[in-house]
Design a protein around this motif. Structure first.
Motif, PDB file in Angstrom:
ATOM      1  N   ASP A 156      11.582   4.340  14.034  1.00  0.00           N
ATOM      2  CA  ASP A 156      11.126   5.600  13.447  1.00  0.00           C
ATOM      3  C   ASP A 156      10.366   5.420  12.146  1.00  0.00           C
ATOM      4  OD1 ASP A 156      13.280   4.700  11.982  1.00  0.00           O
ATOM      5  OD2 ASP A 156      14.190   6.677  11.716  1.00  0.00           O
ATOM      6  N   ARG A 157      10.108   4.184  11.759  1.00  0.00           N
ATOM      7  CA  ARG A 157       9.411   3.946  10.497  1.00  0.00           C
ATOM      8  C   ARG A 157       8.714   2.595  10.530  1.00  0.00           C
ATOM      9  NH1 ARG A 157      14.853   4.060   6.966  1.00  0.00           N
ATOM     10  NH2 ARG A 157      15.033   5.873   8.324  1.00  0.00           N
ATOM     11  N   ARG A 158       7.879   2.369   9.538  1.00  0.00           N
ATOM     12  CA  ARG A 158       7.229   1.074   9.361  1.00  0.00           C
ATOM     13  C   ARG A 158       7.942   0.352   8.222  1.00  0.00           C
ATOM     14  NH1 ARG A 158       6.044   2.032  13.572  1.00  0.00           N
ATOM     15  NH2 ARG A 158       4.028   2.176  14.624  1.00  0.00           N
ATOM     16  N   TYR A 159       8.162  -0.936   8.415  1.00  0.00           N
ATOM     17  CA  TYR A 159       8.941  -1.737   7.467  1.00  0.00           C
ATOM     18  C   TYR A 159       8.032  -2.668   6.685  1.00  0.00           C
ATOM     19  CZ  TYR A 159      12.783  -0.094  10.382  1.00  0.00           C
ATOM     20  OH  TYR A 159      13.677   0.699  11.074  1.00  0.00           O
ATOM     21  N   GLY A 160       8.195  -2.653   5.369  1.00  0.00           N
ATOM     22  CA  GLY A 160       7.410  -3.568   4.545  1.00  0.00           C
ATOM     23  C   GLY A 160       7.864  -5.005   4.735  1.00  0.00           C
ATOM     24  N   LEU A 161       9.144  -5.180   5.053  1.00  0.00           N
ATOM     25  CA  LEU A 161       9.691  -6.518   5.244  1.00  0.00           C
ATOM     26  C   LEU A 161      10.665  -6.501   6.418  1.00  0.00           C
ATOM     27  CD1 LEU A 161      10.079  -9.468   4.230  1.00  0.00           C
ATOM     28  CD2 LEU A 161      11.961  -8.599   2.821  1.00  0.00           C
ATOM     29  N   ALA A 162      10.441  -7.400   7.358  1.00  0.00           N
ATOM     30  CA  ALA A 162      11.379  -7.632   8.459  1.00  0.00           C
ATOM     31  C   ALA A 162      11.851  -9.074   8.353  1.00  0.00           C
ATOM     32  CB  ALA A 162      10.715  -7.389   9.809  1.00  0.00           C
ATOM     33  N   VAL A 163      13.157  -9.299   8.512  1.00  0.00           N
ATOM     34  CA  VAL A 163      13.705 -10.646   8.364  1.00  0.00           C
ATOM     35  C   VAL A 163      14.615 -10.981   9.544  1.00  0.00           C
ATOM     36  CG1 VAL A 163      13.584 -10.653   5.843  1.00  0.00           C
ATOM     37  CG2 VAL A 163      15.651  -9.817   6.963  1.00  0.00           C
ATOM     38  N   ALA A 164      14.596 -12.242   9.919  1.00  0.00           N
ATOM     39  CA  ALA A 164      15.516 -12.771  10.931  1.00  0.00           C
ATOM     40  C   ALA A 164      16.124 -14.033  10.327  1.00  0.00           C
ATOM     41  CB  ALA A 164      14.786 -13.077  12.234  1.00  0.00           C
ATOM     42  N   VAL A 165      17.281 -13.870   9.692  1.00  0.00           N
ATOM     43  CA  VAL A 165      17.926 -14.950   8.940  1.00  0.00           C
ATOM     44  C   VAL A 165      18.913 -15.681   9.858  1.00  0.00           C
ATOM     45  CG1 VAL A 165      19.315 -15.530   6.922  1.00  0.00           C
ATOM     46  CG2 VAL A 165      17.723 -13.590   6.825  1.00  0.00           C
ATOM     47  N   ALA A 166      18.626 -16.940  10.172  1.00  0.00           N
ATOM     48  CA  ALA A 166      19.524 -17.750  11.008  1.00  0.00           C
ATOM     49  C   ALA A 166      19.878 -17.044  12.307  1.00  0.00           C
ATOM     50  CB  ALA A 166      20.784 -18.120  10.237  1.00  0.00           C
ATOM     51  N   GLU A 212       5.316  -5.113  15.615  1.00  0.00           N
ATOM     52  CA  GLU A 212       4.718  -3.797  15.836  1.00  0.00           C
ATOM     53  C   GLU A 212       5.113  -2.813  14.736  1.00  0.00           C
ATOM     54  OE1 GLU A 212       6.002  -2.434  19.612  1.00  0.00           O
ATOM     55  OE2 GLU A 212       4.963  -3.997  20.751  1.00  0.00           O
ATOM     56  N   LEU A 213       6.274  -3.031  14.130  1.00  0.00           N
ATOM     57  CA  LEU A 213       6.809  -2.097  13.147  1.00  0.00           C
ATOM     58  C   LEU A 213       6.580  -2.532  11.706  1.00  0.00           C
ATOM     59  CD1 LEU A 213      10.186  -1.320  14.929  1.00  0.00           C
ATOM     60  CD2 LEU A 213       8.095   0.037  14.976  1.00  0.00           C
ATOM     61  N   VAL A 214       5.976  -3.698  11.501  1.00  0.00           N
ATOM     62  CA  VAL A 214       5.679  -4.166  10.148  1.00  0.00           C
ATOM     63  C   VAL A 214       4.493  -3.377   9.598  1.00  0.00           C
ATOM     64  CG1 VAL A 214       4.905  -6.125   8.745  1.00  0.00           C
ATOM     65  CG2 VAL A 214       6.619  -6.461  10.537  1.00  0.00           C
ATOM     66  N   ALA A 215       4.652  -2.828   8.411  1.00  0.00           N
ATOM     67  CA  ALA A 215       3.598  -2.031   7.793  1.00  0.00           C
ATOM     68  C   ALA A 215       2.418  -2.908   7.398  1.00  0.00           C
ATOM     69  CB  ALA A 215       4.164  -1.326   6.557  1.00  0.00           C
ATOM     70  N   ALA A 216       1.261  -2.292   7.240  1.00  0.00           N
ATOM     71  CA  ALA A 216       0.077  -3.012   6.763  1.00  0.00           C
ATOM     72  C   ALA A 216       0.399  -3.649   5.415  1.00  0.00           C
ATOM     73  CB  ALA A 216      -1.096  -2.046   6.631  1.00  0.00           C
ATOM     74  N   GLY A 217       0.079  -4.930   5.287  1.00  0.00           N
ATOM     75  CA  GLY A 217       0.374  -5.664   4.069  1.00  0.00           C
ATOM     76  C   GLY A 217       1.789  -6.191   4.002  1.00  0.00           C
ATOM     77  N   GLY A 218       2.624  -5.861   5.007  1.00  0.00           N
ATOM     78  CA  GLY A 218       4.014  -6.300   5.021  1.00  0.00           C
ATOM     79  C   GLY A 218       4.184  -7.666   5.662  1.00  0.00           C
ATOM     80  N   GLN A 219       5.434  -8.106   5.729  1.00  0.00           N
ATOM     81  CA  GLN A 219       5.720  -9.446   6.246  1.00  0.00           C
ATOM     82  C   GLN A 219       6.913  -9.446   7.192  1.00  0.00           C
ATOM     83  OE1 GLN A 219       6.330 -12.245   3.031  1.00  0.00           O
ATOM     84  NE2 GLN A 219       4.138 -12.583   2.773  1.00  0.00           N
ATOM     85  N   LEU A 220       6.861 -10.394   8.126  1.00  0.00           N
ATOM     86  CA  LEU A 220       8.010 -10.774   8.938  1.00  0.00           C
ATOM     87  C   LEU A 220       8.373 -12.192   8.524  1.00  0.00           C
ATOM     88  CD1 LEU A 220       9.998 -10.670  11.335  1.00  0.00           C
ATOM     89  CD2 LEU A 220       8.090 -11.286  12.835  1.00  0.00           C
TER      90      LEU A 220
END
Length: 257
Positions: free
Chosen positions: A128-138, A157-165
Motif C-alpha cells: 500500500d505504499r512505496r518504501y525508501g528502504l527495503a532490507v533483507a538481513v540474513a 516494485e515497491l522501492v520509491a524513486a531514489g530509494g534502495q534495496l
C-alpha cells in the motif's frame, strides 16, 4: 544449485521448516545464530550492529522521512531499531509463528506492522505504499536462487524513486574476489566465526540440530563477480557490493530518482 523443485515447492518447504523453528522455545537461535543468543543484552548488541551495517552511508535525516520494509523479519529482532529511525516500519515473514513472536516483542511500539508472506514476494497488505528502504538481513542466506530472484523483484516494485534495496547473500568460499581487508585479518575473523559457530552447535538439542542441518537451512552461494549482474538484471538498478566477511556479500541496489 540445480533442483527440479518449483518456486512454490521451495516456498512450501521453507514455510514448513520455519514454522517448525518458530514453534521452538529457541526460535531466536535461528534468527541470530551466535553463541550468546540466550543473553538479551548480547542479542540486542548484535541487532544494533546489523542495523548499523545495513544503514551504512544512509542519510539519517532522509531516513526519518521514509518508510522501511523488512523482508524476512523473523521474530522482530530489528523492527524496533528500524522503526525508531524511520517514519514507519513494515516487516513480513514466511512463518506465522515468527510474525506472532515479532508482534509480541514490539507490542506498544508505534509505527510498526507485520504480515505473513507466501515466501515469494511482498504480501498484498504491505503493498500500500512505496518504501525508501527495503532490507533483507540474513534472509537470502537461507534461500535457493530462484526464490531470491522472486523476492527481489517483488520488493523492488515497491522501492520509491531514489530509494534502495539492501540485502546479503552467501558467498562462494572458493572465490577470493572482492574480500575487504588483509589476508591475516580475514583469517582471524574466519577463525572467530568458526569458534563461535562451534559453540552454537555444541549447545543444540536433537530437534534444533535436525532443523539446522537436516533440512535445507543454508541457501545458494554466489561468486562475487556474478552477483551484481544477477541483481541488475532483476531490477535495472545501480548495484554496489561489499564483502567484508569471506562467507557473505552485501549488496545495495539504488533506484533512479
Amino acid at each position: 544449485m540445480d533442483d527440479p523443485r518449483s518456486n512454490q515447492d521451495w516456498a512450501s518447504l521453507l514455510k514448513r521448516e520455519w514454522e517448525a523453528r518458530a514453534a521452538l522455545p529457541s526460535r531466536d537461535l535461528f534468527v541470530a545464530s551466535h553463541s550468546d543468543w540466550r543473553d538479551p543484552d548480547a542479542w540486542d548488541r548484535t541487532a544494533a550492529t546489523e542495523v548499523e551495517l545495513f544503514l551504512a552511508g544512509i542519510d539519517r535525516e532522509w531516513l526519518r522521512g521514509t518508510d522501511v520494509l523488512e523482508l524476512g523479519c523473523g521474530s522482530g529482532r530489528l523492527a524496533s531499531r528500524f522503526a525508531g529511525l524511520a517514519r514507519s516500519y513494515t516487516g513480513f515473514d514466511i512463518a506465522s509463528g515468527m510474525v506472532a513472536a515479532a508482534r509480541a516483542r514490539t507490542e506498544g511500539v508505534p509505527g510498526i506492522r507485520f504480515f505473513v508472506s507466501d515466501g515469494l514476494g511482498v504480501p498484498v497488505e504491505a503493498r500500500d505504499r512505496r518504501y525508501g528502504l527495503a532490507v533483507a538481513v540474513a534472509v537470502f542466506i537461507h534461500c535457493p536462487r530462484p526464490v531470491i530472484a522472486a523476492n527481489v523483484q517483488s520488493a523492488w516494485e515497491l522501492v520509491a524513486a531514489g530509494g534502495q534495496l539492501r540485502l546479503s547473500v552467501l558467498a562462494d568460499l572458493g572465490d577470493p574476489e572482492g574480500i575487504e581487508g588483509s589476508a591475516e585479518d580475514v583469517q582471524k575473523a574466519t577463525a572467530v566465526l568458526a569458534d563461535d559457530m562451534a559453540k552454537v552447535i555444541a549447545g543444540l538439542t536433537a530437534e534444533e540440530r535436525r532443523l539446522a542441518f537436516d533440512t535445507y537451512y543454508m541457501g545458494d552461494r554466489f561468486r562475487y563477480r556474478e552477483l551484481a549482474p544477477f541483481l541488475a538484471d532483476l531490477t535495472g538498478g545501480r548495484v554496489a557490493l561489499y564483502r567484508g566477511d569471506p562467507g557473505c556479500i552485501y549488496a545495495s541496489i539504488t533506484k533512479a530518482g
